[in-house]
Design a protein around this motif. Structure first.
Motif, PDB file in Angstrom:
ATOM      1  N   PHE A   1     -29.432   1.177  36.684  1.00  0.00           N
ATOM      2  CA  PHE A   1     -30.346   0.046  36.460  1.00  0.00           C
ATOM      3  C   PHE A   1     -29.589  -1.280  36.532  1.00  0.00           C
ATOM      4  N   LYS A   2     -28.352  -1.295  36.008  1.00  0.00           N
ATOM      5  CA  LYS A   2     -27.536  -2.506  36.129  1.00  0.00           C
ATOM      6  C   LYS A   2     -27.357  -2.885  37.604  1.00  0.00           C
ATOM      7  N   ASN A   3     -27.065  -1.878  38.420  1.00  0.00           N
ATOM      8  CA  ASN A   3     -26.871  -2.144  39.850  1.00  0.00           C
ATOM      9  C   ASN A   3     -28.159  -2.633  40.507  1.00  0.00           C
ATOM     10  N   GLU A   4     -29.294  -2.028  40.085  1.00  0.00           N
ATOM     11  CA  GLU A   4     -30.584  -2.467  40.619  1.00  0.00           C
ATOM     12  C   GLU A   4     -30.857  -3.921  40.228  1.00  0.00           C
ATOM     13  N   LEU A   5     -30.627  -4.232  38.965  1.00  0.00           N
ATOM     14  CA  LEU A   5     -30.863  -5.593  38.474  1.00  0.00           C
ATOM     15  C   LEU A   5     -29.930  -6.583  39.166  1.00  0.00           C
ATOM     16  N   ASP A   6     -28.678  -6.184  39.327  1.00  0.00           N
ATOM     17  CA  ASP A   6     -27.689  -7.020  40.010  1.00  0.00           C
ATOM     18  C   ASP A   6     -28.151  -7.344  41.433  1.00  0.00           C
ATOM     19  N   GLY A   7     -28.640  -6.294  42.122  1.00  0.00           N
ATOM     20  CA  GLY A   7     -29.112  -6.489  43.490  1.00  0.00           C
ATOM     21  C   GLY A   7     -30.307  -7.416  43.574  1.00  0.00           C
ATOM     22  N   LEU A   8     -31.251  -7.277  42.640  1.00  0.00           N
ATOM     23  CA  LEU A   8     -32.442  -8.121  42.641  1.00  0.00           C
ATOM     24  C   LEU A   8     -32.100  -9.584  42.373  1.00  0.00           C
ATOM     25  N   ILE A   9     -31.171  -9.808  41.445  1.00  0.00           N
ATOM     26  CA  ILE A   9     -30.817 -11.186  41.079  1.00  0.00           C
ATOM     27  C   ILE A   9     -30.075 -11.882  42.218  1.00  0.00           C
ATOM     28  N   LYS A  10     -29.205 -11.141  42.889  1.00  0.00           N
ATOM     29  CA  LYS A  10     -28.375 -11.748  43.937  1.00  0.00           C
ATOM     30  C   LYS A  10     -29.033 -11.747  45.313  1.00  0.00           C
ATOM     31  N   SER A  11     -30.111 -10.968  45.463  1.00  0.00           N
ATOM     32  CA  SER A  11     -30.746 -10.828  46.769  1.00  0.00           C
ATOM     33  C   SER A  11     -31.370 -12.145  47.239  1.00  0.00           C
ATOM     34  N   THR A  12     -31.332 -12.342  48.550  1.00  0.00           N
ATOM     35  CA  THR A  12     -32.003 -13.517  49.121  1.00  0.00           C
ATOM     36  C   THR A  12     -33.508 -13.291  49.250  1.00  0.00           C
ATOM     37  N   ASP A  13     -33.923 -12.025  49.236  1.00  0.00           N
ATOM     38  CA  ASP A  13     -35.347 -11.681  49.300  1.00  0.00           C
ATOM     39  C   ASP A  13     -35.873 -11.460  47.887  1.00  0.00           C
ATOM     40  N   VAL A  14     -36.779 -12.301  47.464  1.00  0.00           N
ATOM     41  CA  VAL A  14     -37.339 -12.204  46.115  1.00  0.00           C
ATOM     42  C   VAL A  14     -38.604 -11.355  46.155  1.00  0.00           C
ATOM     43  N   PRO A  15     -38.709 -10.297  45.327  1.00  0.00           N
ATOM     44  CA  PRO A  15     -39.945  -9.497  45.305  1.00  0.00           C
ATOM     45  C   PRO A  15     -41.124 -10.350  44.852  1.00  0.00           C
ATOM     46  N   ASP A  16     -42.288 -10.020  45.367  1.00  0.00           N
ATOM     47  CA  ASP A  16     -43.493 -10.789  45.027  1.00  0.00           C
ATOM     48  C   ASP A  16     -43.884 -10.610  43.566  1.00  0.00           C
ATOM     49  N   GLU A  17     -43.651  -9.416  43.032  1.00  0.00           N
ATOM     50  CA  GLU A  17     -44.062  -9.105  41.655  1.00  0.00           C
ATOM     51  C   GLU A  17     -43.453  -7.765  41.279  1.00  0.00           C
ATOM     52  N   PHE A  18     -43.275  -7.525  39.994  1.00  0.00           N
ATOM     53  CA  PHE A  18     -42.951  -6.171  39.532  1.00  0.00           C
ATOM     54  C   PHE A  18     -43.330  -6.042  38.063  1.00  0.00           C
ATOM     55  N   LEU A  19     -43.564  -4.809  37.642  1.00  0.00           N
ATOM     56  CA  LEU A  19     -43.850  -4.536  36.241  1.00  0.00           C
ATOM     57  C   LEU A  19     -42.571  -4.720  35.428  1.00  0.00           C
ATOM     58  N   PRO A  20     -42.686  -4.956  34.136  1.00  0.00           N
ATOM     59  CA  PRO A  20     -41.481  -5.141  33.319  1.00  0.00           C
ATOM     60  C   PRO A  20     -40.470  -4.012  33.525  1.00  0.00           C
ATOM     61  N   LYS A  21     -39.203  -4.388  33.654  1.00  0.00           N
ATOM     62  CA  LYS A  21     -38.125  -3.433  33.900  1.00  0.00           C
ATOM     63  C   LYS A  21     -37.141  -3.468  32.738  1.00  0.00           C
ATOM     64  N   GLY A  22     -36.575  -2.301  32.406  1.00  0.00           N
ATOM     65  CA  GLY A  22     -35.560  -2.256  31.358  1.00  0.00           C
ATOM     66  C   GLY A  22     -35.564  -0.934  30.618  1.00  0.00           C
ATOM     67  N   ILE A  23     -35.151  -0.969  29.374  1.00  0.00           N
ATOM     68  CA  ILE A  23     -35.063   0.229  28.536  1.00  0.00           C
ATOM     69  C   ILE A  23     -36.440   0.532  27.957  1.00  0.00           C
ATOM     70  N   LYS A  24     -36.870   1.783  28.099  1.00  0.00           N
ATOM     71  CA  LYS A  24     -38.182   2.169  27.601  1.00  0.00           C
ATOM     72  C   LYS A  24     -38.091   3.491  26.842  1.00  0.00           C
ATOM     73  N   LEU A  25     -38.875   3.590  25.791  1.00  0.00           N
ATOM     74  CA  LEU A  25     -38.972   4.821  24.999  1.00  0.00           C
ATOM     75  C   LEU A  25     -40.442   5.142  24.781  1.00  0.00           C
ATOM     76  N   LYS A  26     -40.820   6.357  25.077  1.00  0.00           N
ATOM     77  CA  LYS A  26     -42.168   6.838  24.748  1.00  0.00           C
ATOM     78  C   LYS A  26     -42.038   8.005  23.784  1.00  0.00           C
ATOM     79  N   ILE A  27     -42.846   7.966  22.731  1.00  0.00           N
ATOM     80  CA  ILE A  27     -42.877   9.040  21.734  1.00  0.00           C
ATOM     81  C   ILE A  27     -44.265   9.662  21.764  1.00  0.00           C
ATOM     82  N   TYR A  28     -44.321  10.938  22.116  1.00  0.00           N
ATOM     83  CA  TYR A  28     -45.589  11.663  22.212  1.00  0.00           C
ATOM     84  C   TYR A  28     -45.857  12.359  20.877  1.00  0.00           C
ATOM     85  N   ILE A  29     -47.020  12.059  20.302  1.00  0.00           N
ATOM     86  CA  ILE A  29     -47.398  12.598  18.987  1.00  0.00           C
ATOM     87  C   ILE A  29     -48.641  13.463  19.135  1.00  0.00           C
TER      88      ILE A  29
END
Length: 693
Positions: free
Chosen positions: A62-90
Motif C-alpha cells: 500500500f505504501k508503494n501504491e500511495l507513493d506511485g499515486l502521489i508522484k504520478s503525473t496522471d491524477v485519478p479522477d476519483e477513488f474511495l477512501p484508501k488506507g487501513i481498514k478493519l471489519k468485525i463481523y458479529i
C-alpha cells in the motif's frame, strides 16, 4: 452475541486478511513474522484508541501504491477512501440483549442476524489531492536546501508522510449493511457511529495480555505482589464487593483510631517544637499527625505473595520464571475480567474479547500442557456479575508452542501463513476435514498423530518425512555432513553458498512410517516445501498360492518388477518400473498447491541399485562397516562380510540384527567430521534439493 470473523486491509503484513473466530477459544499459530502480533495491535488501535497509527503501520504494497499515486503525473479522477481498514463481523441470536446494538442494526429482517462494524484509518480523495500539493511544496523546499548547500540529501516522500500522516489520514467508525442473500458487505450503505454518538465500548470490550509481560524474579521487583493491589482496586471499583472487602475496610478504620492515639505521643516533641517556633498562633488551629490508612495504597505497598516449601514461606522471587509467568497470567486474567465487568453503574459490553499473547514464555513443555488444558475451564464462566448480568468471553491465544498446539482441539486452530512477501492468510484447521471427506479415517489418523508428538511442523518452513527410527537418528547427522561437504566444496571453488546450511534452516523431521501419502493434503494446507525419504521396496512374484494367485515378495532391485512402497505408488503412479529406477531427482518433484514435494528413494550408485537404506549404506561404505564390524552392536553373522561373495542386499538382510542399533553404530564410530563414511546418494541429493529456497 459473538464475533465470527475479522477482516483487515493494509495493516503491516495483513494486506487482505480474514480470520474466523470461534465461540470461545481461537488458537492462532504460525511462524515468526506471520502477523500474530499485528492482529492484536490493529484491534487495540481501533477499539481502545490508546495509540495512534503511524506510517510504518501501512502495508508495504500500500505504501508503494500511495507513493506511485502521489508522484504520478496522471491524477485519478476519483477513488474511495484508501488506507487501513478493519471489519468485525458479529452474529447474534434471539436470546441476546440487543439494547446496545439496536442503533447499529442496518437490516430489520429477522433472518439477518449479522452486524458488521467497520473501522478505517484512511485518506479521502480530497485529502489525497492536498497531499500532492503539500508534497510538491515540500519537495521544492528540500531541493532548494540542497541547491543552497544547507544539506547533502533531500528528505523523501516517506519522511514527509511519517511527519504529516495524521494531517491527511483520519479515523472513522461505521456499521455496514450486510447482504444475507449475497453474503457480502455493502460498503456504500453505512451508519457513521461517531456522528450518531454511538459508543463502541458498549458493544465490544477488548483487553489483552502482551507477550512483553512485566514478569521477573529479581529480588526488588515483586510482580505478583503488585498485581494483588491492582486486583483489589478492580474488585473494589465494580459491583462485586463482598463481605471480605467490607471487613477489610472496617479493620482499617479501627486501626486508624488506635494508631492515631499512638502517633499523638510518638510525635508530641516535634509538634511542640513547631508550636514553639511560632508557626502556629496561640489558641488557633493545632496540628496533629493521625493515621489515614488507605485500603488501596496499603495493599500496594504491603501485600506480599509467598509460596510454601517444606512449611517455610518463601518470597515470590524465589520462584522460577515459568511459575511466575503462569501465576502472573492468572492474576492478570482476573484483573482484566474485573475490567470487563465494569462498575456497578455500567453494564458490561455485549462482546468481550481477550487476547493472550504467547503464554508459553519461560515455561517448560509440561507447564504449557497444563495451561492449555485449564485455560478453557478458567475462562468458561465468562463475565459474571453478582447483580445477575452475565456475558460470554471470547479469547484469542497466539502461540509458537508445539506443545500447546499438540494438546489443543483442532477446530480451535487458526494457521497463519505468509502467502506473499507482504501478505498473510489465516486458515481454519477444521477445514482440512472437508478435504479428507473421501476417507475420514485418514483425517482422524492425521489429527491423532499430530496431536501426539509432531505439532512442530506447524512452525516449520520445510519438512522431511521419514519412515522410521533409523532415519530419525541419522538425518540430523546427514544434514551436518552435507553442510560440511558443501562448505568445503564451495570454498575450494572460490564460491559463496547462496543458501543457508540445512541445520540453520527451520526444518521439521516427521516420522510417518508408510503413511506419507496421507500427509499430502496437510502439506498442501501448510504450503511448505517437503522431502519424502523412503525405500524403493522392489518386489517380484516368488510363488503361487493354492488358488494359483501370484504371491509377491521382497527381492533385489535388479530382479524386481514393481514396488510395494505405498508412497511411490501414490505420488509416482504414472511412472513405469523401469523408468522409476532411473528417474532423476528433478523428475521426482511434485507440485501440490503452493507446496513443492520431492520423493527420494534409492538410486543406482557404483553400478548397484540398493533396495533399502541399510542396503545402500553398506554398499558404499563396505570398507568402513567391515573394519568396525566386530564393534558394531547391531550386527550378526559377521563372517558374511569376509566371504567376498555376499552383496549389500544379502548383508543388509542377514547381518543387521536391529536397525536402530546399526544407526547408532554409525554415529558412535564416526570421525569428528564424519569423513570415514558416505551418505547414500538418494538421501544426499534429496537434502541438497531441500536446502535450496
Amino acid at each position: 452475541m459473538k464475533i465470527i470473523k475479522i477482516e483487515v486491509e493494509n495493516f503491516r503484513l495483513l494486506k487482505n486478511f480474514s480470520m474466523d473466530l470461534e465461540k470461545d477459544l481461537s488458537l492462532v499459530i504460525g511462524k515468526n513474522n506471520t502477523g500474530k502480533t499485528s492482529i492484536l495491535s490493529v484491534l487495540d488501535k481501533f477499539l481502545n484508541e490508546k495509540s495512534k497509527f503511524s506510517y510504518d503501520d501501512l502495508n508495504i504494497d500500500f505504501k508503494n501504491e500511495l507513493d506511485g499515486l502521489i508522484k504520478s503525473t496522471d491524477v485519478p479522477d476519483e477513488f474511495l477512501p484508501k488506507g487501513i481498514k478493519l471489519k468485525i463481523y458479529i452474529e447474534y441470536n434471539e436470546a441476546d440483549d440487543l439494547s446496545n446494538v439496536s442503533r447499529v442494526l442496518m437490516d430489520l429482517d429477522p433472518d439477518n442476524n449479522k452486524i458488521v462494524l467497520g473501522f478505517e484509518y484512511t485518506v479521502t480523495y480530497t485529502d489525497f489531492l492536498k497531499i500532492r500539493t503539500d508534497y510538491a511544496a515540500f519537495a521544492a523546499s528540500e531541493k532548494a536546501k540542497v541547491d543552497g548547500e544547507k544539506k547533502n540529501k533531500p528528505r523523501e516522500l516517506k519522511e514527509f508522510l511519517k511527519q504529516e500522516l495524521d494531517s491527511y489520514f483520519h479515523t472513522h467508525k461505521m456499521s455496514f449493511e450486510y447482504d444475507m442473500a449475497a453474503n457480502t458487505v455493502n460498503d456504500a450503505n453505512f451508519i457513521d457511529l461517531e456522528s450518531e454518538g454511538i459508543s463502541i465500548k458498549d458493544i465490544i470490550g477488548f483487553k489483552y495480555i502482551s507477550a512483553r509481560r512485566d514478569v521477573t524474579n529479581k529480588e526488588k521487583e515483586n510482580t505478583l505482589s503488585k498485581q494483588t493491589s491492582s486486583l483489589y482496586k478492580k474488585k473494589e471499583d465494580n459491583s462485586d464487593k463482598n463481605q471480605a472487602t467490607e471487613n477489610f475496610k472496617d479493620q482499617l478504620s479501627e486501626t486508624d483510631s488506635t494508631l492515631s492515639d499512638i502517633y499523638k505521643d510518638l510525635f508530641s516533641d516535634v509538634i511542640k517544637k513547631v508550636q514553639d517556633f511560632g508557626g502556629i498562633k496561640l489558641n488557633d488551629t493545632d496540628i496533629a499527625i493521625i493515621s489515614t490508612l488507605q485500603h488501596r495504597e496499603l495493599l500496594e505497598g504491603n501485600t506480599t505473595v509467598v509460596y510454601t516449601h517444606d512449611d517455610h514461606k518463601l518470597p515470590e522471587h524465589y520462584n522460577g520464571l515459568g511459575y511466575m509467568n503462569l501465576i502472573s497470567m492468572i492474576f492478570e486474567i482476573e484483573i482484566l475480567v474485573q475490567d470487563f465487568k465494569r462498575d456497578k453503574d455500567k453494564k458490561p459490553a455485549d462482546i468481550n474479547l481477550l487476547v493472550i499473547e504467547e503464554p508459553e514464555a519461560h515455561t517448560h513443555p509440561q507447564m504449557q500442557y497444563v495451561f492449555i488444558k485449564n485455560i478453557k475451564k478458567l475462562l468458561a464462566e465468562g463475565i459474571k456479575r453478582d447483580d445477575g448480568i452475565n456475558r460470554p468471553l471470547q479469547y484469542i491465544i497466539t502461540t509458537h508452542s508445539s506443545h500447546i498446539v499438540a494438546d489443543s482441539d483442532f477446530d480451535d486452530i487458526k494457521y497463519l501463513k505468509a502467502e506473499a512477501k507482504n501478505n498473510v492468510t489465516a486458515k481454519n484447521l477444521s477445514d482440512l476435514r472437508k478435504q479428507y471427506d473421501d476417507d475420514p479415517n485418514q483425517y482422524q489418523f492425521l489429527k491423532q498423530y499430530l496431536t501426539i508428538s509432531r505439532a512442530e511442523i506447524f512452525f516449520a518452513d520445510k519438512a522431511v518425512l521419514i519412515e522410521g527410527d533409523t532415519e530419525r537418528i541419522l538425518i540430523p547427522t546427514f544434514m551436518r555432513k552435507v553442510d560440511l561437504e558443501e562448505a568445503t566444496r564451495l570454498k575450494a571453488e572460490g564460491k559463496d553458498d547462496t543458501f543457508l546450511p540445512l541445520l540453520s534452516q527451520n526444518i521439521s523431521i516427521i516420522e510417518v512410517g508408510a503413511y506419507s501419502q496421507i500427509f499430502e493434503k496437510f502439506i498442501e494446507f501448510l504450503g511448505i516445501k517437503s522431502l519424502i525419504l523412503t525405500d524403493i521396496d522392489a518386489i517380484k512374484v516368488v510363488k503361487q498360492d493354492e488358488k494359483g494367485q501370484d504371491v509377491w515378495g521382497a527381492c533385489p532391485v535388479n530382479e524386481g518388477t514393481k514396488t510395494s512402497n505405498s508412497a511411490i505408488n501414490h505420488f509416482l503412479k504414472e511412472v513405469t518400473w523401469d523408468d522409476l529406477k532411473a528417474l532423476p531427482v528433478g523428475n521426482r518433484t511434485i507440485l501440490i498447491g503452493s507446496s513443492t514435494l520431492c520423493i527420494c528413494y534409492q538410486q543406482e550408485e557404483d553400478t548397484y541399485h540398493a533396495r533399502s537404506f541399510e542396503d545402500a549404506f553398506i554398499h558404499i561404505n563396505r570398507v568402513f562397516v567391515n573394519g568396525k564390524k566386530d564393534e558394531f552392536q547391531g550386527l550378526q553373522n559377521r563372517k558374511l562380510f569376509d566371504d567376498g561373495v555376499s552383496n549389500a542386499y544379502i548383508l543388509a538382510g542377514s547381518c543387521i540384527k536391529k536397525k536402530t542399533h546399526f544407526a547408532l553404530d554409525i554415529l558412535y564410530h564416526s570421525d569428528k567430521d564424519f569423513s570415514n563414511w558416505n551418505i547414500p546418494a538418494y538421501i544426499k541429493n534429496g537434502l541438497l534439493w531441500l536446502k535450496q529456497d
